[in-house]
Design a protein around this motif. Structure first.
Motif, PDB file in Angstrom:
ATOM      1  N   GLN A  15       3.369  -1.991   5.265  1.00 25.53           N
ATOM      2  CA  GLN A  15       3.480  -2.341   4.456  1.00 25.53           C
ATOM      3  C   GLN A  15       2.396  -2.026   3.109  1.00 25.53           C
ATOM      4  O   GLN A  15       2.661  -0.772   2.113  1.00 25.53           O
ATOM      5  CB  GLN A  15       3.667  -3.399   4.094  1.00 25.53           C
ATOM      6  CG  GLN A  15       5.327  -3.461   3.911  1.00 25.53           C
ATOM      7  CD  GLN A  15       5.755  -4.865   3.434  1.00 25.53           C
ATOM      8  OE1 GLN A  15       5.095  -6.228   2.886  1.00 25.53           O
ATOM      9  NE2 GLN A  15       7.233  -5.096   2.759  1.00 25.53           N
TER      10      GLN A  15
ATOM     11  N   PHE B  23       3.539  -8.534  -0.627  1.00 27.53           N
ATOM     12  CA  PHE B  23       3.638  -8.595   0.869  1.00 27.53           C
ATOM     13  C   PHE B  23       3.269  -9.127   2.040  1.00 27.53           C
ATOM     14  O   PHE B  23       3.998  -9.516   3.466  1.00 27.53           O
ATOM     15  CB  PHE B  23       2.494  -7.353   0.984  1.00 27.53           C
ATOM     16  CG  PHE B  23       3.143  -6.140   0.375  1.00 27.53           C
ATOM     17  CD1 PHE B  23       4.782  -5.711  -0.636  1.00 27.53           C
ATOM     18  CD2 PHE B  23       2.079  -4.442   0.053  1.00 27.53           C
ATOM     19  CE1 PHE B  23       5.119  -4.479  -0.742  1.00 27.53           C
ATOM     20  CE2 PHE B  23       2.762  -3.147  -0.483  1.00 27.53           C
ATOM     21  CZ  PHE B  23       4.128  -3.641  -0.563  1.00 27.53           C
TER      22      PHE B  23
ATOM     23  N   ASP C 163       2.897  -6.565  10.230  1.00 27.11           N
ATOM     24  CA  ASP C 163       4.130  -5.479   9.532  1.00 27.11           C
ATOM     25  C   ASP C 163       3.193  -5.747   8.060  1.00 27.11           C
ATOM     26  O   ASP C 163       3.379  -4.652   6.949  1.00 27.11           O
ATOM     27  CB  ASP C 163       5.286  -6.757   9.233  1.00 27.11           C
ATOM     28  CG  ASP C 163       5.644  -6.616  10.473  1.00 27.11           C
ATOM     29  OD1 ASP C 163       5.266  -5.513  11.191  1.00 27.11           O
ATOM     30  OD2 ASP C 163       6.542  -7.275  10.748  1.00 27.11           O
ATOM     31  N   PHE C 164       2.284  -6.557   7.510  1.00 27.79           N
ATOM     32  CA  PHE C 164       1.234  -6.096   6.164  1.00 27.79           C
ATOM     33  C   PHE C 164       1.088  -5.495   6.230  1.00 27.79           C
ATOM     34  O   PHE C 164       0.291  -4.503   4.905  1.00 27.79           O
ATOM     35  CB  PHE C 164       0.914  -7.462   6.231  1.00 27.79           C
ATOM     36  CG  PHE C 164      -0.181  -7.650   5.308  1.00 27.79           C
ATOM     37  CD1 PHE C 164       0.439  -8.302   3.469  1.00 27.79           C
ATOM     38  CD2 PHE C 164      -1.740  -7.385   4.923  1.00 27.79           C
ATOM     39  CE1 PHE C 164      -0.963  -7.583   3.008  1.00 27.79           C
ATOM     40  CE2 PHE C 164      -2.596  -7.370   3.966  1.00 27.79           C
ATOM     41  CZ  PHE C 164      -2.302  -7.257   3.182  1.00 27.79           C
TER      42      PHE C 164
ATOM     43  N   GLU D  12      -0.160   0.346   4.245  1.00 26.61           N
ATOM     44  CA  GLU D  12       0.191   1.892   4.695  1.00 26.61           C
ATOM     45  C   GLU D  12       1.048   2.887   3.575  1.00 26.61           C
ATOM     46  O   GLU D  12       1.033   3.805   3.320  1.00 26.61           O
ATOM     47  CB  GLU D  12      -0.169   2.383   5.845  1.00 26.61           C
ATOM     48  CG  GLU D  12       0.282   3.463   5.725  1.00 26.61           C
ATOM     49  CD  GLU D  12      -0.286   3.200   7.774  1.00 26.61           C
ATOM     50  OE1 GLU D  12      -0.157   4.931   8.145  1.00 26.61           O
ATOM     51  OE2 GLU D  12      -0.372   2.755   8.364  1.00 26.61           O
ATOM     52  N   ARG D  13       2.104   1.823   3.441  1.00 28.14           N
ATOM     53  CA  ARG D  13       3.394   3.111   3.090  1.00 28.14           C
ATOM     54  C   ARG D  13       3.779   2.990   1.047  1.00 28.14           C
ATOM     55  O   ARG D  13       4.910   3.321   0.772  1.00 28.14           O
ATOM     56  CB  ARG D  13       4.519   2.495   3.476  1.00 28.14           C
ATOM     57  CG  ARG D  13       5.086   2.485   4.663  1.00 28.14           C
ATOM     58  CD  ARG D  13       6.715   2.464   5.520  1.00 28.14           C
ATOM     59  NE  ARG D  13       6.565   0.445   4.885  1.00 28.14           N
ATOM     60  CZ  ARG D  13       6.481  -0.205   6.201  1.00 28.14           C
ATOM     61  NH1 ARG D  13       6.166   0.293   7.140  1.00 28.14           N
ATOM     62  NH2 ARG D  13       7.016  -1.294   5.729  1.00 28.14           N
ATOM     63  N   THR D  14       2.677   1.689   0.394  1.00 27.72           N
ATOM     64  CA  THR D  14       2.693   1.500  -0.568  1.00 27.72           C
ATOM     65  C   THR D  14       2.019   2.829  -1.150  1.00 27.72           C
ATOM     66  O   THR D  14       1.732   3.694  -0.961  1.00 27.72           O
ATOM     67  CB  THR D  14       1.815   0.470  -1.624  1.00 27.72           C
ATOM     68  OG1 THR D  14       2.394  -0.364  -0.033  1.00 27.72           O
ATOM     69  CG2 THR D  14       2.107   0.199  -2.614  1.00 27.72           C
TER      70      THR D  14
ATOM     71  N   HIS E 290       5.641 -12.492   1.890  1.00 30.12           N
ATOM     72  CA  HIS E 290       6.938 -11.356   2.258  1.00 30.12           C
ATOM     73  C   HIS E 290       6.801 -11.724   4.505  1.00 30.12           C
ATOM     74  O   HIS E 290       8.035 -11.930   4.380  1.00 30.12           O
ATOM     75  CB  HIS E 290       7.060  -9.926   2.056  1.00 30.12           C
ATOM     76  CG  HIS E 290       8.502  -9.679   2.603  1.00 30.12           C
ATOM     77  ND1 HIS E 290       8.561  -8.532   3.488  1.00 30.12           N
ATOM     78  CD2 HIS E 290       9.591  -9.577   1.698  1.00 30.12           C
ATOM     79  CE1 HIS E 290       9.975  -7.733   4.076  1.00 30.12           C
ATOM     80  NE2 HIS E 290      10.567  -8.469   2.596  1.00 30.12           N
ATOM     81  N   GLN E 291       5.576 -11.401   5.155  1.00 31.27           N
ATOM     82  CA  GLN E 291       5.737 -11.763   6.289  1.00 31.27           C
ATOM     83  C   GLN E 291       4.921 -12.356   6.579  1.00 31.27           C
ATOM     84  O   GLN E 291       4.315 -12.359   7.970  1.00 31.27           O
ATOM     85  CB  GLN E 291       4.409 -10.333   6.597  1.00 31.27           C
ATOM     86  CG  GLN E 291       4.475  -8.643   5.966  1.00 31.27           C
ATOM     87  CD  GLN E 291       6.096  -8.411   6.613  1.00 31.27           C
ATOM     88  OE1 GLN E 291       6.205  -8.826   7.516  1.00 31.27           O
ATOM     89  NE2 GLN E 291       6.853  -7.720   5.818  1.00 31.27           N
TER      90      GLN E 291
ATOM     91  N   ARG F  59       1.246  -6.715  -5.788  1.00 35.20           N
ATOM     92  CA  ARG F  59       2.172  -6.629  -5.643  1.00 35.20           C
ATOM     93  C   ARG F  59       1.449  -6.746  -3.534  1.00 35.20           C
ATOM     94  O   ARG F  59       2.382  -7.012  -2.789  1.00 35.20           O
ATOM     95  CB  ARG F  59       1.408  -4.871  -4.953  1.00 35.20           C
ATOM     96  CG  ARG F  59       2.776  -3.885  -3.754  1.00 35.20           C
ATOM     97  CD  ARG F  59       3.706  -3.646  -4.246  1.00 35.20           C
ATOM     98  NE  ARG F  59       3.926  -3.073  -5.232  1.00 35.20           N
ATOM     99  CZ  ARG F  59       4.078  -2.464  -5.644  1.00 35.20           C
ATOM    100  NH1 ARG F  59       3.808  -1.049  -5.022  1.00 35.20           N
ATOM    101  NH2 ARG F  59       4.376  -1.184  -7.039  1.00 35.20           N
TER     102      ARG F  59
END
Length: 181
Positions: A134, A90, A130-131, A136-138, A93-94, A86
């Protein structure tokens, strides 16, 4: 000149002695009063900390941990791999170029087993922001244990645009892992 009478001399000496004692004792009294107040504050802190220790000890006795907080797989090692996948996903993806990544050593004792991943990457500063957002929102949550940022090499990222400065990122992230039962 007449000499002072012995009684007056004795009273004067006693008065001077009392004044000297007052000037010496009064600061000592104030100092001791301040120390007593400091001791009371320290005792209150000790009481508060002891209460917190007892609270944490009682949480350990509960024995259950919220499943929503766990990376749960058949084995804990599989949970580590899932977390690693994961985090790597992430980062890629960034637009971060991965240098190294892998399982991090355990650095703390927790009631629930924890898993940790170390990652080194380079990329644009906005990609790092942004990484981190992401992460933090996981769900289940991923926490940052350690992070280091510094100016990175300019392999095509530092084109002068705002936020496009290339940075080097070294990060250790962790979460709670568990073997499903």
């Amino acid at each position: 000149m007449t000499s002072l009478r012995p009684g007056v001399a004795m009273v004067s000496s006693a008065a001077v002695l009392l004044l000297l004692m007052a000037f010496m004792i009064l600061p000592l009294y104030r100092l001791s009063r301040d120390r007593v107040a400091e001791i009371a504050v320290i005792e209150q802190s000790i009481t508060t900390l002891q209460g917190r220790i007892n609270e944490l000890a009682s949480l350990r006795k509960i024995g259950t941990f919220p499943r929503a907080m766990l990376w749960e797989r058949d084995r804990v090692s599989e949970a580590e791999v899932a977390l690693q996948n994961r985090v790597v996903e992430f980062a890629q993806h960034q637009g971060l170029n991965l240098i190294t990544f892998g399982v991090a050593p355990k650095w703390m004792e927790t009631h629930q087993e924890h898993i940790a991943i170390e990652l080194e990457a380079e990329g644009p500063l906005t990609g790092v922001y942004d990484f981190l957002a992401q992460l933090e929102r996981t769900t289940p949550p991923i926490a940052v244990h350690n992070i280091r940022l510094r100016k990175g090499n300019s392999y095509g990222y530092d084109d002068g645009a705002p936020g496009r400065m290339n940075v080097y990122l070294q990060i250790t992230v962790w979460s709670f892992g568990a073997a499903s039962q």
